[in-house]
Scaffold this motif. Structure first.
Motif, mmCIF file in Angstrom:
data_model
loop_
_atom_site.group_PDB
_atom_site.id
_atom_site.type_symbol
_atom_site.label_atom_id
_atom_site.label_comp_id
_atom_site.label_asym_id
_atom_site.label_seq_id
_atom_site.Cartn_x
_atom_site.Cartn_y
_atom_site.Cartn_z
ATOM 1 N N PHE A 1 11.163 7.149 5.238
ATOM 2 C CA PHE A 1 9.665 7.696 4.973
ATOM 3 C C PHE A 1 9.937 9.271 4.391
ATOM 4 O O PHE A 1 9.445 9.917 5.221
ATOM 5 N N LYS A 2 10.594 9.110 3.355
ATOM 6 C CA LYS A 2 10.552 10.664 2.520
ATOM 7 C C LYS A 2 10.106 10.330 1.284
ATOM 8 O O LYS A 2 10.584 9.202 0.719
ATOM 9 N N GLY A 3 9.768 11.318 0.616
ATOM 10 C CA GLY A 3 9.410 11.463 -0.798
ATOM 11 C C GLY A 3 8.052 10.344 -0.894
ATOM 12 O O GLY A 3 7.280 10.184 0.026
ATOM 13 N N ALA B 1 0.806 -1.204 -0.087
ATOM 14 C CA ALA B 1 0.006 -0.055 -0.087
ATOM 15 C C ALA B 1 0.802 1.334 -0.097
ATOM 16 O O ALA B 1 2.156 1.366 0.352
ATOM 17 N N VAL B 2 0.382 2.210 -0.642
ATOM 18 C CA VAL B 2 1.028 3.469 -0.639
ATOM 19 C C VAL B 2 0.163 4.419 0.736
ATOM 20 O O VAL B 2 -0.984 4.255 0.811
ATOM 21 N N ILE B 3 1.272 4.882 1.428
ATOM 22 C CA ILE B 3 0.563 5.396 2.938
ATOM 23 C C ILE B 3 1.366 6.678 3.149
ATOM 24 O O ILE B 3 2.721 6.822 2.675
ATOM 25 N N LYS B 4 0.829 7.637 3.516
ATOM 26 C CA LYS B 4 1.442 8.872 3.861
ATOM 27 C C LYS B 4 2.686 8.683 4.967
ATOM 28 O O LYS B 4 2.609 8.053 5.804
ATOM 29 N N GLY C 1 14.286 0.713 2.542
ATOM 30 C CA GLY C 1 14.663 0.192 3.785
ATOM 31 C C GLY C 1 13.670 -0.949 3.940
ATOM 32 O O GLY C 1 12.611 -1.364 3.068
ATOM 33 N N GLY C 2 13.967 -1.668 5.150
ATOM 34 C CA GLY C 2 13.324 -2.939 5.268
ATOM 35 C C GLY C 2 13.312 -3.388 6.876
ATOM 36 O O GLY C 2 14.263 -2.883 7.635
ATOM 37 N N ARG D 1 5.314 7.222 10.003
ATOM 38 C CA ARG D 1 6.403 7.599 11.260
ATOM 39 C C ARG D 1 5.456 7.443 12.405
ATOM 40 O O ARG D 1 5.975 7.005 13.355
ATOM 41 N N LEU D 2 4.235 7.913 12.705
ATOM 42 C CA LEU D 2 3.329 7.666 13.989
ATOM 43 C C LEU D 2 3.089 6.413 14.229
ATOM 44 O O LEU D 2 3.285 5.885 15.443
ATOM 45 N N ALA D 3 3.053 5.441 13.271
ATOM 46 C CA ALA D 3 2.956 3.819 13.399
ATOM 47 C C ALA D 3 4.229 3.387 13.970
ATOM 48 O O ALA D 3 3.909 2.448 14.835
#
Length: 168
Positions: free
Chosen positions: A78-80, A55-58, A113-114, A63-65
């Motif tokens: 989590f950039k771009g 999924a594409v996620i904001k 990343g992973g 970051r909050l998750a």
């Protein structure tokens, strides 16, 4: 300022996402820019067949998750344009499929990343894992090694029997 209803929905989404991340065996974060609809559809189908949720996620939601979890250091990725593939069962399926797709796309799509089993992976570790064969491939390699060893043992035992037979 968002309404209370929207804020509550976002908090529920983040909580659900955190649960998915913590309940998975592995995940891969990718930069999906430059991918066309046909390739995206093909990629999603292949991931779905492998049991991987994509999924594409904001970035803010991601970051909050991960905030306050063992995966918090992956937030640097989590950039771009960001999409995430989460695998609940096969720890290498997402990495293998996405790495192959990234190699075929020649820069339009890349791994960022992973993580695996609750630990964030370096890019070297991620690409090394991505190059491992799938479960069936590993089983056939194991069976081949086992068959070779057993064949060698049978030849050695036959040679011993032949030697003992000629000595008598």
């Amino acid at each position: 300022m968002p309404s209370q209803k929207i804020l509550t929905e976002k908090q529920a989404f983040v909580a659900e996402l955190r649960e998915k991340l913590q309940g998975s065996v592995a995940g891969v974060v990718v930069d999906y820019k430059g991918i066309n609809v046909a390739d995206d559809t093909k990629l999603r189908k292949e991931l779905r067949e492998a049991g991987v949720e994509y999924a594409v996620i904001k970035n803010t939601m991601l970051r909050l998750a991960v905030q306050g979890t063992e995966l918090e250091s992956i937030a640097d990725a989590f950039k771009g344009s960001t999409a995430i593939a989460i695998s609940k069962e096969d720890p290498i399926a997402a990495a293998r499929i996405l790495n192959k797709f990234a190699e075929d796309s020649k820069g339009a799509f890349s791994l960022k990343g992973g993580y695996m089993e609750g630990s964030v992976l370096s890019m070297d570790e991620l690409t090394a894992i991505a190059k491992l064969p799938d479960y069936k491939g590993m089983l056939s390699m194991f069976a081949g090694a086992l068959t070779g060893t057993l064949s060698g043992l049978a030849v050695a035992m036959q040679a011993y029997v032949d030697k003992e037979g000629s000595a008598a």
